[in-house]
Scaffold this active site. Structure first.
Site, PDB file in Angstrom:
ATOM      1  N   TYR A   1     -32.950 124.492  90.998  1.00 22.31           N
ATOM      2  CA  TYR A   1     -32.327 124.699  89.681  1.00 22.31           C
ATOM      3  C   TYR A   1     -31.985 126.182  89.601  1.00 22.31           C
ATOM      4  O   TYR A   1     -32.864 127.029  89.738  1.00 22.31           O
ATOM      5  CB  TYR A   1     -33.311 124.362  88.556  1.00 22.31           C
ATOM      6  CG  TYR A   1     -33.661 122.901  88.420  1.00 22.31           C
ATOM      7  CD1 TYR A   1     -34.611 122.302  89.244  1.00 22.31           C
ATOM      8  CD2 TYR A   1     -33.053 122.106  87.443  1.00 22.31           C
ATOM      9  CE1 TYR A   1     -34.946 120.957  89.112  1.00 22.31           C
ATOM     10  CE2 TYR A   1     -33.381 120.768  87.299  1.00 22.31           C
ATOM     11  CZ  TYR A   1     -34.325 120.195  88.135  1.00 22.31           C
ATOM     12  OH  TYR A   1     -34.657 118.869  88.004  1.00 22.31           O
TER      13      TYR A   1
ATOM     14  N   HIS B   1     -41.389 114.195  96.262  1.00 19.42           N
ATOM     15  CA  HIS B   1     -41.252 115.647  96.105  1.00 19.42           C
ATOM     16  C   HIS B   1     -42.453 116.202  95.342  1.00 19.42           C
ATOM     17  O   HIS B   1     -42.733 115.792  94.227  1.00 19.42           O
ATOM     18  CB  HIS B   1     -39.955 115.992  95.347  1.00 19.42           C
ATOM     19  CG  HIS B   1     -38.744 115.931  96.213  1.00 19.42           C
ATOM     20  ND1 HIS B   1     -37.611 116.650  95.943  1.00 19.42           N
ATOM     21  CD2 HIS B   1     -38.481 115.236  97.347  1.00 19.42           C
ATOM     22  CE1 HIS B   1     -36.694 116.419  96.879  1.00 19.42           C
ATOM     23  NE2 HIS B   1     -37.205 115.548  97.740  1.00 19.42           N
TER      24      HIS B   1
ATOM     25  N   PRO C   1     -29.521 116.281  80.900  1.00 22.98           N
ATOM     26  CA  PRO C   1     -30.138 115.805  82.152  1.00 22.98           C
ATOM     27  C   PRO C   1     -30.969 116.855  82.890  1.00 22.98           C
ATOM     28  O   PRO C   1     -31.638 116.542  83.861  1.00 22.98           O
ATOM     29  CB  PRO C   1     -28.946 115.366  82.996  1.00 22.98           C
ATOM     30  CG  PRO C   1     -27.761 115.979  82.379  1.00 22.98           C
ATOM     31  CD  PRO C   1     -28.075 116.197  80.945  1.00 22.98           C
TER      32      PRO C   1
ATOM     33  N   LYS D   1     -35.057 113.460  82.520  1.00 22.81           N
ATOM     34  CA  LYS D   1     -35.880 112.614  81.656  1.00 22.81           C
ATOM     35  C   LYS D   1     -35.175 111.351  81.181  1.00 22.81           C
ATOM     36  O   LYS D   1     -35.836 110.415  80.715  1.00 22.81           O
ATOM     37  CB  LYS D   1     -36.317 113.423  80.415  1.00 22.81           C
ATOM     38  CG  LYS D   1     -37.308 114.526  80.736  1.00 22.81           C
ATOM     39  CD  LYS D   1     -38.597 113.965  81.291  1.00 22.81           C
ATOM     40  CE  LYS D   1     -39.455 115.032  81.940  1.00 22.81           C
ATOM     41  NZ  LYS D   1     -40.291 114.490  83.001  1.00 22.81           N
TER      42      LYS D   1
ATOM     43  N   TYR E   1     -42.585 118.151  83.812  1.00 23.71           N
ATOM     44  CA  TYR E   1     -41.584 117.679  84.772  1.00 23.71           C
ATOM     45  C   TYR E   1     -42.039 116.375  85.436  1.00 23.71           C
ATOM     46  O   TYR E   1     -41.247 115.445  85.583  1.00 23.71           O
ATOM     47  CB  TYR E   1     -41.332 118.748  85.841  1.00 23.71           C
ATOM     48  CG  TYR E   1     -40.105 118.483  86.696  1.00 23.71           C
ATOM     49  CD1 TYR E   1     -40.197 117.770  87.898  1.00 23.71           C
ATOM     50  CD2 TYR E   1     -38.838 118.920  86.304  1.00 23.71           C
ATOM     51  CE1 TYR E   1     -39.077 117.508  88.678  1.00 23.71           C
ATOM     52  CE2 TYR E   1     -37.707 118.669  87.076  1.00 23.71           C
ATOM     53  CZ  TYR E   1     -37.838 117.961  88.262  1.00 23.71           C
ATOM     54  OH  TYR E   1     -36.726 117.682  89.026  1.00 23.71           O
TER      55      TYR E   1
HETATM   56  P1  FAS Z   1     -27.156 102.750  80.148  1.00 23.67           P
HETATM   57  O1  FAS Z   1     -26.071 103.472  79.364  1.00 23.67           O
HETATM   58  O2  FAS Z   1     -27.406 103.112  81.561  1.00 23.67           O
HETATM   59  O3  FAS Z   1     -26.847 101.182  80.132  1.00 23.67           O
HETATM   60  C1  FAS Z   1     -26.359 100.562  78.958  1.00 23.67           C
HETATM   61  C2  FAS Z   1     -25.615  99.309  79.392  1.00 23.67           C
HETATM   62  O4  FAS Z   1     -25.175  98.624  78.220  1.00 23.67           O
HETATM   63  C3  FAS Z   1     -24.376  99.635  80.210  1.00 23.67           C
HETATM   64  O5  FAS Z   1     -24.337  98.844  81.386  1.00 23.67           O
HETATM   65  C4  FAS Z   1     -23.215  99.293  79.271  1.00 23.67           C
HETATM   66  O6  FAS Z   1     -22.089  98.807  79.966  1.00 23.67           O
HETATM   67  C5  FAS Z   1     -23.832  98.229  78.400  1.00 23.67           C
HETATM   68  N1  FAS Z   1     -23.195  98.139  77.078  1.00 23.67           N
HETATM   69  C6  FAS Z   1     -22.789  99.154  76.290  1.00 23.67           C
HETATM   70  N2  FAS Z   1     -22.263  98.669  75.150  1.00 23.67           N
HETATM   71  C7  FAS Z   1     -22.346  97.308  75.225  1.00 23.67           C
HETATM   72  C8  FAS Z   1     -21.966  96.241  74.361  1.00 23.67           C
HETATM   73  N3  FAS Z   1     -21.390  96.505  73.191  1.00 23.67           N
HETATM   74  N4  FAS Z   1     -22.189  94.982  74.770  1.00 23.67           N
HETATM   75  C9  FAS Z   1     -22.786  94.736  75.968  1.00 23.67           C
HETATM   76  N5  FAS Z   1     -23.171  95.697  76.834  1.00 23.67           N
HETATM   77  C10 FAS Z   1     -22.940  96.966  76.452  1.00 23.67           C
HETATM   78  N6  FAS Z   1     -30.478 110.875  83.431  1.00 23.67           N
HETATM   79  C11 FAS Z   1     -31.211 111.590  84.305  1.00 23.67           C
HETATM   80  O7  FAS Z   1     -32.452 111.483  84.260  1.00 23.67           O
HETATM   81  N7  FAS Z   1     -30.607 112.437  85.226  1.00 23.67           N
HETATM   82  C12 FAS Z   1     -29.236 112.552  85.303  1.00 23.67           C
HETATM   83  O8  FAS Z   1     -28.707 113.303  86.117  1.00 23.67           O
HETATM   84  C13 FAS Z   1     -28.427 111.810  84.424  1.00 23.67           C
HETATM   85  N8  FAS Z   1     -27.052 111.885  84.482  1.00 23.67           N
HETATM   86  C14 FAS Z   1     -26.306 111.167  83.572  1.00 23.67           C
HETATM   87  C15 FAS Z   1     -24.885 111.219  83.580  1.00 23.67           C
HETATM   88  C16 FAS Z   1     -24.120 110.504  82.641  1.00 23.67           C
HETATM   89  C17 FAS Z   1     -22.591 110.570  82.662  1.00 23.67           C
HETATM   90  C18 FAS Z   1     -24.769 109.717  81.666  1.00 23.67           C
HETATM   91  C19 FAS Z   1     -23.960 108.963  80.616  1.00 23.67           C
HETATM   92  C20 FAS Z   1     -26.171 109.647  81.648  1.00 23.67           C
HETATM   93  C21 FAS Z   1     -26.944 110.354  82.608  1.00 23.67           C
HETATM   94  N9  FAS Z   1     -28.342 110.287  82.629  1.00 23.67           N
HETATM   95  C22 FAS Z   1     -29.108 110.982  83.493  1.00 23.67           C
HETATM   96  C23 FAS Z   1     -29.036 109.471  81.714  1.00 23.67           C
HETATM   97  C24 FAS Z   1     -28.987 108.069  82.244  1.00 23.67           C
HETATM   98  O9  FAS Z   1     -29.586 108.028  83.492  1.00 23.67           O
HETATM   99  C25 FAS Z   1     -29.633 107.193  81.211  1.00 23.67           C
HETATM  100  O10 FAS Z   1     -30.856 107.741  80.766  1.00 23.67           O
HETATM  101  C26 FAS Z   1     -29.878 105.786  81.700  1.00 23.67           C
HETATM  102  O11 FAS Z   1     -28.658 105.283  82.159  1.00 23.67           O
HETATM  103  C27 FAS Z   1     -30.439 104.990  80.533  1.00 23.67           C
HETATM  104  O12 FAS Z   1     -30.346 103.658  80.847  1.00 23.67           O
HETATM  105  P2  FAS Z   1     -29.994 102.579  79.715  1.00 23.67           P
HETATM  106  O13 FAS Z   1     -30.804 102.846  78.492  1.00 23.67           O
HETATM  107  O14 FAS Z   1     -30.075 101.278  80.392  1.00 23.67           O
HETATM  108  O15 FAS Z   1     -28.483 102.919  79.270  1.00 23.67           O
HETATM  109  C1  PHB Z   2     -29.820 114.104  90.024  1.00 20.91           C
HETATM  110  O1  PHB Z   2     -30.177 114.039  91.225  1.00 20.91           O
HETATM  111  O2  PHB Z   2     -28.816 113.477  89.583  1.00 20.91           O
HETATM  112  C2  PHB Z   2     -30.622 114.953  89.081  1.00 20.91           C
HETATM  113  C3  PHB Z   2     -31.834 115.456  89.504  1.00 20.91           C
HETATM  114  C4  PHB Z   2     -32.576 116.249  88.633  1.00 20.91           C
HETATM  115  C5  PHB Z   2     -32.086 116.522  87.368  1.00 20.91           C
HETATM  116  C6  PHB Z   2     -30.862 116.002  86.939  1.00 20.91           C
HETATM  117  C7  PHB Z   2     -30.125 115.216  87.800  1.00 20.91           C
HETATM  118  O3  PHB Z   2     -32.817 117.317  86.535  1.00 20.91           O
END
Ligand code: FAS
Ligand code: PHB
Length: 394
Positions: A203, A74, A295, A299, A387
């Site tokens: 957006y 994109h 989100p 980032k 971005y």
């Molecule tokens: P993660 O949370 O992905 O992974 C951590 C891992 O550690 C998990 O598998 C968990 O099960 C494990 N864990 C936790 N506690 C533990 C313990 N005590 N023992 C062992 N394992 C344990 N980012 C975007 O850029 N765009 C989005 O749209 C977006 N939407 C999101 C929606 C939600 C609901 C959430 C919570 C986050 C979102 N994010 C988004 C951010 C997300 O993408 C994170 O930045 C990304 O998952 C970060 O990855 P990790 O640091 O690996 O953490």
């Molecule tokens: C998504 O596709 O989940 C998404 C894309 C852009 C954003 C946040 C979430 O800024």
């Protein structure tokens, strides 16, 4: 029974898996200990947009092939306000940079497949994981697996265990500085097997609230609407979601929107959060374990990759060059990038969402900034370069 490795990684999300892959390719022994099952980790629907530096790191980790084959490049996105859409030309304002739309689920799947193919050890279903003695040079993890107590000795521990993880929680509170802002709304997200309403992301700033039109492929879409913190997923039927989304889009998008049954629907809270520092002796925090962004700016996943890039290089330098310069600078280098992404994510959220406490003047100030943003080359350049992702300092 005590096992030993060089780097013990807690968490098999993108941070832990990417770190494990980069370390293994550098010949550094590592074990990942994950609380959930692999299927559970894959079932979490999260991020969708990769910065080029993240894509480059996935290539370096040897897992970029499917991203290049299936990911969508994109060069821009659109801002929708006042009933019209305005394109932000990312490539035109960053000397040709772009982002890749490729879901976090697929990144995780690619990393899991590579780890499994390399026969690298991942302990899924580990309970009561706890880091110990990380203030010295003989840290270890304890956990139970299949009801059996386990101990994993290591040179280093990488806390890649997300916002609710055990590693940050094990740091004495006096050693941590916490910075947090909780937003007065959430995001209700839906995944559907429908064609995207537009070929780029939209957006939308609307008087009813924020909306985002994203995608995972030409046949799978990801949409979000800002919702109340008090909403529950069961409060929102698919029809109610689609109706609300239509009302927050411009007439052309509302008319062309193709709806369908949700295959996933969830509500995520929004917060800005940073824990400083990100290193405690022989334990490092990376990704969501150390910081959370709303989100809006896409980032979260990219910041996790940024931490892992810095940490993997520091650990390779330790083992290969017998230098701890990178380890000593880990927290400072990560936080310099983290805070810039926190600022951008907070700013983009403040610009596009409906805030209950800023009233009519808040909406007017947002509209003034949006009008300025799309009419000023300088302002559009600031948006675009943040971005696509700011450059690394080395
Ligand atoms: P993660 O949370 O992905 O992974 C951590 C891992 O550690 C998990 O598998 C968990 O099960 C494990 N864990 C936790 N506690 C533990 C313990 N005590 N023992 C062992 N394992 C344990 N980012 C975007 O850029 N765009 C989005 O749209 C977006 N939407 C999101 C929606 C939600 C609901 C959430 C919570 C986050 C979102 N994010 C988004 C951010 C997300 O993408 C994170 O930045 C990304 O998952 C970060 O990855 P990790 O640091 O690996 O953490
Ligand atoms: C998504 O596709 O989940 C998404 C894309 C852009 C954003 C946040 C979430 O800024």
């Amino acid at each position: 029974m005590a096992r030993r490795t060089q780097v013990a990684i807690v968490g098999a999300g993108p941070s832990g898996l990417l770190l494990g892959q980069l370390l293994a390719r550098a010949g550094i022994d590592n074990v990942i200990v994950e609380r959930q099952s692999g299927d559970y980790v894959l079932g979490r629907i999260r991020a969708g947009v990769l910065e080029q530096t993240t894509a480059d790191l996935l290539d370096e980790a040897g897992v970029g092939a499917r991203m290049h084959a299936e990911g969508l490049v994109h060069d821009g996105f659109e801002l929708c306000f006042g009933g019209a859409r305005h394109r932000i030309d990312l490539a035109g304002h960053t000397g040709g940079k772009h982002v890749i739309v490729y879901g976090q689920t697929e990144v995780t799947r690619d990393l899991m497949a590579a780890r499994s193919a390399a026969g690298l050890p991942t302990v899924y279903g580990a309970k009561d994981v706890a880091p110990h003695h990380f203030d010295g040079d003989s840290p270890y993890l304890t956990y139970t697996h299949d009801g059996q107590p386990q101990e994993l000795r290591a040179d280093f521990i990488a806390g890649c265990d997300g916002y609710h993880g055990a590693c940050r929680a094990a740091v004495p509170p006096a050693a941590l500085s916490i910075f947090e802002k909780v937003y007065p709304f959430g995001w209700l997200g839906i995944l559907a097997d429908t064609p995207p309403v537009s070929h780029e992301l939209i957006y939308s700033n609307h008087e009813r609230g924020f909306a985002l039109c994203s995608m995972r492929s030409p046949t799978r879409t990801r949409y979000y609407v800002q919702c109340s913190l008090h909403d529950k997923v069961e409060d929102w039927s698919d029809d109610a979601f689609w109706d609300e989304l239509r009302r927050r889009l411009d007439p052309r998008a509302a008319e062309t929107l193709v709806t369908g049954p949700s295959i996933e629907k969830s509500i995520a809270p929004l917060r800005s959060f940073v824990a400083e520092p990100m290193r405690f002796g022989s334990m490092f925090l990376a990704g969501d374990a150390a910081h959370i962004v709303p989100p809006t700016g896409a980032k979260g996943l990219n910041l996790a990759a940024s931490d892992v890039r810095i940490l993997s290089r520091a650990l390779v330098e330790h083992y290969r060059d017998h230098s701890d310069a990178g380890i000593e600078r880990y927290s400072e280098r990560c936080l310099a990038r983290v805070w810039k992404a926190e600022r951008f994510s907070w700013w983009f959220t403040s610009l596009t969402h409906k805030f209950p406490d800023t009233g009519a003047i808040g909406a007017r100030l947002q509209r003034a900034e949006l009008d300025y943003l799309v009419s000023s080359q300088a302002a559009t350049t600031v948006m675009a370069e943040n971005y696509v992702g700011l450059p690394f300092d080395g």
